[in-house]
Design an enzyme around this catalytic site. Sequence first.
Site, short mmCIF file in Angstrom:
data_model
loop_
_atom_site.label_atom_id
_atom_site.label_comp_id
_atom_site.label_asym_id
_atom_site.label_seq_id
_atom_site.Cartn_x
_atom_site.Cartn_y
_atom_site.Cartn_z
N GLU A 156 -31.94 23.40 -27.61
CA GLU A 156 -30.73 23.49 -28.24
C GLU A 156 -30.35 25.05 -27.94
OE1 GLU A 156 -33.05 25.70 -31.27
OE2 GLU A 156 -33.26 23.98 -30.16
N CYS B 82 -40.88 23.30 -31.62
CA CYS B 82 -41.29 24.63 -32.09
C CYS B 82 -42.44 24.34 -33.15
CB CYS B 82 -40.28 25.76 -32.60
SG CYS B 82 -40.91 27.24 -32.64
N HIS C 36 -37.12 25.91 -27.43
CA HIS C 36 -35.92 25.40 -27.80
C HIS C 36 -34.96 24.65 -26.96
CE1 HIS C 36 -36.50 26.85 -32.03
NE2 HIS C 36 -37.09 27.56 -31.57
#
Length: 434
Positions: free
Chosen positions: A382, A286, A380
């Site tokens: 995760e 990001c 992302h």
Amino acid sequence: MFARSIIRLPTTLSRGFATHTGPLSALPAVLHLKTGQSFHGRSFGSPRSIFGETVFSTSITSYTESMTDPSYRGQILVFTTPLIGNYGVPSNNAPINSQDVGVVLESQGIQCSAIVVADVAEKFSHHSAVESLASWCRRSNIPAITGVDTRAVTRLLRDQGTTLGRLAIGPDACAPAPASEQYWDPAVENLVDQVSTKYPYQLNPTGDIKIAVLDFGAKANILRSLVRRNAAVTVLPWNYDFNAIRDKFDGLFLTNGPGNPSQCMEAVSILRKTLQEWNKPVFGICMGHQIIGMAAGLEAYRMTFGNRGHNQPVLALASAGSIKAGRVYVTSQNHQYALKLSDPFPQGWEPFFINCNDSSVEGIRSTPESGKKVWGVQFHPESAGGPLDTIEMFTDFLDECRMHKAENVKKPVASTIDVASFMVEQPARVQVTA
């Protein structure tokens, strides 16, 4: 017979299907947009008025994770899902060990400035819930409005782009909309500096691979994903001079964060030197991806309304580790800025992912010919919440770090990391975000 036996269960073994949130506020509330539109509803959070940048998220679940994501700092978050709050809010306490980082959600508290929903749930039910969404907002001093046509707000934001706004509560809701010059733009502030850790700290110090993390506003699940793969993590402030201590580490990770990446030119300058002089693996997510791109010579730009949600498809343009060229991965995203797709790309770099919806750059990487191992992704891996299509990119990164460490095992390196040696002051307790 079965139904009759259930009815006869002792009351001590039964529980209600849902918990009532209690009476909601009767205070009026209005969402004003700088472009002139106003949306009326009622307050269910803190009875205070705020300014912010109005954005929308298409995520269906994980409102608690979204609200605690530091990347939403300074923003009025509009949820497109009609019903919000139906599973309540969990306790946000977790251990600090080789499996966790001290919090259940994405930081220690709510990060967005306010929330806007069509219909807040008046009852909630979940085995881990300890309070309602309304109670959490009031306790956290976060204003919130319900009864708004969020479809209309979302269509406006898609057409005209992310818009500055004001959420007016109580007596302020009866006042005229603010003048144009009164609206506050969070993009002019260094939001990263507000959410980044102020002091270095360690997680899982006995891990087998030493990773430095530059914290631009890290989601807790990024740190959790590293420590659960047995990394010894040292979290550093966003503008820490990493080059002064880089030889203590086996890899560098750059996290997500809020706001305009041009506010972080100090970090870009530091990283540019790192990329020129250091050959160990580097990975950014990001904001971290944008910082890597800017250090490599790319430009960042502000998107019309950004990408925020759990269903953004990205196309892999190259294969690396668990990522296969030509495959589309569904990803979780939250960003307003992106890297410009330039032709030619800076020498030694190539696009890694492209967004299937808007063709924006979703990832870059160093070329095999450069001799570097550097990746950046706008999405992302995760999640938290969202799909886990690309979660193994954490494994890929740490595998590269371990491989590089093994190849250079005969070279003298610092055997331990003394955090106190590069700290100004030891924090009273471990913090995931400020």
